[in-house]
Design a protein around this motif. Structure first.
Motif, PDB file in Angstrom:
ATOM      1  N   LEU A 239      16.051 -14.783   6.289  1.00 19.46           N
ATOM      2  CA  LEU A 239      16.617 -13.678   5.509  1.00 19.46           C
ATOM      3  C   LEU A 239      17.636 -14.224   4.526  1.00 19.46           C
ATOM      4  O   LEU A 239      18.601 -14.877   4.925  1.00 19.46           O
ATOM      5  CB  LEU A 239      17.298 -12.672   6.437  1.00 19.46           C
ATOM      6  CG  LEU A 239      16.382 -12.020   7.461  1.00 19.46           C
ATOM      7  CD1 LEU A 239      17.186 -11.247   8.482  1.00 19.46           C
ATOM      8  CD2 LEU A 239      15.392 -11.116   6.756  1.00 19.46           C
TER       9      LEU A 239
ATOM     10  N   ALA B 155      16.043 -16.802  10.617  1.00 22.18           N
ATOM     11  CA  ALA B 155      15.215 -15.615  10.435  1.00 22.18           C
ATOM     12  C   ALA B 155      14.586 -15.537   9.055  1.00 22.18           C
ATOM     13  O   ALA B 155      13.776 -14.647   8.803  1.00 22.18           O
ATOM     14  CB  ALA B 155      16.041 -14.359  10.708  1.00 22.18           C
TER      15      ALA B 155
ATOM     16  N   ALA C 109      10.794 -11.439   7.398  1.00 18.16           N
ATOM     17  CA  ALA C 109      11.576 -12.147   8.407  1.00 18.16           C
ATOM     18  C   ALA C 109      10.687 -12.861   9.418  1.00 18.16           C
ATOM     19  O   ALA C 109       9.619 -12.375   9.785  1.00 18.16           O
ATOM     20  CB  ALA C 109      12.501 -11.168   9.126  1.00 18.16           C
TER      21      ALA C 109
ATOM     22  N   LEU D 256      13.757  -6.509   6.285  1.00 17.04           N
ATOM     23  CA  LEU D 256      13.256  -7.441   7.300  1.00 17.04           C
ATOM     24  C   LEU D 256      11.786  -7.774   7.056  1.00 17.04           C
ATOM     25  O   LEU D 256      11.133  -8.369   7.916  1.00 17.04           O
ATOM     26  CB  LEU D 256      13.430  -6.840   8.702  1.00 17.04           C
ATOM     27  CG  LEU D 256      14.878  -6.676   9.150  1.00 17.04           C
ATOM     28  CD1 LEU D 256      14.926  -6.081  10.551  1.00 17.04           C
ATOM     29  CD2 LEU D 256      15.592  -8.022   9.138  1.00 17.04           C
TER      30      LEU D 256
ATOM     31  N   LEU E 261      21.078 -16.300   9.677  1.00 14.45           N
ATOM     32  CA  LEU E 261      20.039 -15.360   9.271  1.00 14.45           C
ATOM     33  C   LEU E 261      19.066 -16.030   8.306  1.00 14.45           C
ATOM     34  O   LEU E 261      17.874 -15.757   8.320  1.00 14.45           O
ATOM     35  CB  LEU E 261      20.663 -14.115   8.628  1.00 14.45           C
ATOM     36  CG  LEU E 261      21.511 -13.262   9.562  1.00 14.45           C
ATOM     37  CD1 LEU E 261      21.967 -12.003   8.865  1.00 14.45           C
ATOM     38  CD2 LEU E 261      20.749 -12.912  10.831  1.00 14.45           C
TER      39      LEU E 261
END
Lengths: 247, 247
Positions: free
Chosen positions: B78, B76, B119, B116, B72
Motif C-alpha cells: 500500500l 502490504a 493490497a 485496499l 504498509l
DNA sequence: TTAATAGTGTCTATAAGACAATATATA
DNA sequence: TATATATTGTCTTATAGACACTATTAA
C-alpha cells in the motif's frame, strides 16, 4: 513483526517511560476549599528553570510496568503501590533528545492522595484545560502527557463512580461527589449525580444487616462500596445496537 | 526522562510496529449480503501454519508513523495512503521474541476498502468479539491488537458519522448506516440512527442550491457531507458538568 | 432551638424506541 | 401500476434537569 533472523542489524532506540502521577488533593488541603486534580512533578538538577515528570529508561528484561514502578520508586520515593499505568502516546521525534535516539512512552497513573505522603517532588494543580501550574514550565513533551492524562481521567470520571479506585474503602455520596468535582474541575448536580452513581454502588452493611453510616456535621450518610462487578454500563448511556432482529 | 549523560550505557530494545489495518467490506462483496468489518493479514514465510499482521522494525531517524507507512508499503503493497495510526498498547514481555529483546507497538489504522484494491494479503472477517477469522491462528499477540483495534473503532462509530473517514466523498444515510452496521456487526435502528446522524451532517447541494440526490432502486436519497468541523459532541450524550454555579 | 448535611419525591423537558404514513424513484 | 427505498410525523417511555420537601445529626 516480520522475519528478521539477525536482530543485531538494528540498533534499537533507548526507551523511556514518563509518568503523569495524578491525584486529587482533598478540599481541606487544597487551599481553595475544593478538591483539586494535581500531578506530581519534580525539579531536575540539570536545568535551572524547569519541571519534569518522573521518568526512567527501560532496562533489558524489564516490562514497562516495572520501569514505571522503578521510576516511581527512584524518582518519587513511592514504594509498594500497585498501580495500573495507562499508555497515552509515544513521543518519537527522532531529534527530541540531543543525547541520542530515544522514544518516550507517556503514561498516566492515578494514586490516592494518602499514598503520596512521603513522596519527593511537588504537586502541581491541573487546570480545566489540563495545564499543570508548576512554578516553572514543564520540559520536553511533558505538558502533553499531563493534558492527555487529565483528559482521560476526566472522561472516566464522568459516568462511573471512582473508576480509578482512589477510595480504598467505603465512601459516602458526598465524598464521592467531592472527588469527582475535584477530578472534573467542575461542580456537579447533586441529584443527578447521586441518581447515576447509586445504581452502580452497593450500600455497606454490617454482618447483622444494619447500614454503615458516616457523619459530616449533619445527618449521617450511607457508606457505599463499589460494586465488585466492574464494567457495568451506566444505565444512562443508551446504545444504538439492536437487542433484536427488528427494523 | 531522567538525567543520564551517557546513553550508551543502555542497550535499547528493538522496537517494532504491528498494525491492524481495518476496513469494511461492502455488502455486495462480503458474501453475507451485509457489510463486514475485516482486517488485513498475511501468511508469513517462516511458519507453516499461522497468520500475522503487517509489521516492521523501527529504523533510526524514523518516526512511528513513518515505520507504519513503510510496513504498509513493504508488507502490504500500500503506497500513498495518509493514514492516522492509533497506538493501542505496548507488548513488552521480555521473553516474547526468542531472537532478542523487542517491544512491539500495536497500532490500528482504518482504510477505505477501495484503497485496499492492490493490497497483498487477505482480508479476515472480524467477528462481534473482535476475533479475526483468518484460516490459521494469529501469531504473537496479534489477536489482541485486532480485538482492541475493533473495540476502539466500534466505540467511535457508535455516536458519530464515519469518524474514521472511510467515505471519501458524500454519502446517503442508508450508505452510512450500512457502513456503521458493518463496523458494529449489528443492525441499527433506522430512525434513531438517522436522527442522531443528520444533525452532524450537511446536505450536499449544487452551486445553484439544488440538493444532490442518489438513487438505489427507490426514492432518491439526499447525499450528505461530514461537517467540516470535527469534534461536535453528539447532542444525545448529556453531560453532568454544570453550565452554571448552581447546586 | 438552629444550622448543616442527607435523602426522597415530583414536575417538566428532552431524546430514544416503536411504528405509521407519505413521497418519489425504478421495473 | 406494483415495488422499493426515503422521509416525515406521532405516540410512548425513560432519563435528565430543576426544585421542593422531609430526615437526622451536632452545636
Amino acid at each position: 513483526m516480520g522475519r528478521v533472523d539477525d536482530l543485531s542489524m538494528f540498533r534499537g532506540p533507548n526507551v523511556a517511560v514518563d509518568i503523569a502521577v495524578l491525584t486529587v488533593v482533598p478540599a481541606p488541603l487544597s487551599g481553595t476549599g475544593l478538591s483539586q486534580l494535581a500531578v506530581l512533578v519534580e525539579q531536575p538538577d540539570f536545568v535551572a528553570d524547569g519541571t519534569v515528570l518522573p521518568g526512567r529508561f527501560l532496562r533489558e528484561g524489564q516490562t514497562v510496568a516495572q520501569a514505571v514502578a522503578d521510576a516511581l520508586h527512584v524518582k518519587a520515593g513511592l514504594v509498594g503501590l500497585d498501580v495500573l499505568p495507562r499508555l497515552l502516546r509515544v513521543f518519537d521525534d527522532p531529534g527530541r533528545d540531543p543525547r541520542g535516539w530515544t522514544l518516550s512512552l507517556g503514561h498516566a497513573v492515578s494514586v490516592a492522595f494518602e499514598h503520596l505522603e512521603g513522596a519527593r517532588g511537588q504537586l502541581a494543580h491541573v487546570d480545566g484545560q489540563g495545564a499543570a501550574d508548576a512554578g516553572s514550565p514543564l520540559l520536553f513533551d511533558h505538558d502533553v502527557i499531563v493534558r492527555e492524562a487529565a483528559e482521560g481521567m476526566r472522561a472516566r470520571y464522568e459516568l462511573e463512580p471512582d473508576p480509578d479506585g482512589l477510595f480504598g474503602v467505603g465512601f459516602t455520596l458526598a465524598e464521592l461527589r467531592d472527588l469527582h468535582e475535584g477530578v472534573l474541575g467542575q461542580q456537579l448536580r447533586k441529584d443527578t449525580f447521586n441518581r447515576r452513581m447509586v445504581e452502580q454502588l452497593r450500600p455497606q452493611t454490617r454482618s447483622d444487616g444494619t447500614p454503615v453510616l458516616r457523619t459530616r456535621g449533619g445527618r449521617p450518610a450511607q457508606v457505599y462500596l463499589r460494586q465488585p462487578r466492574p464494567g457495568v454500563p451506566p444505565a444512562s448511556r443508551r446504545r444504538l445496537v439492536l437487542p433484536r432482529e427488528t427494523n
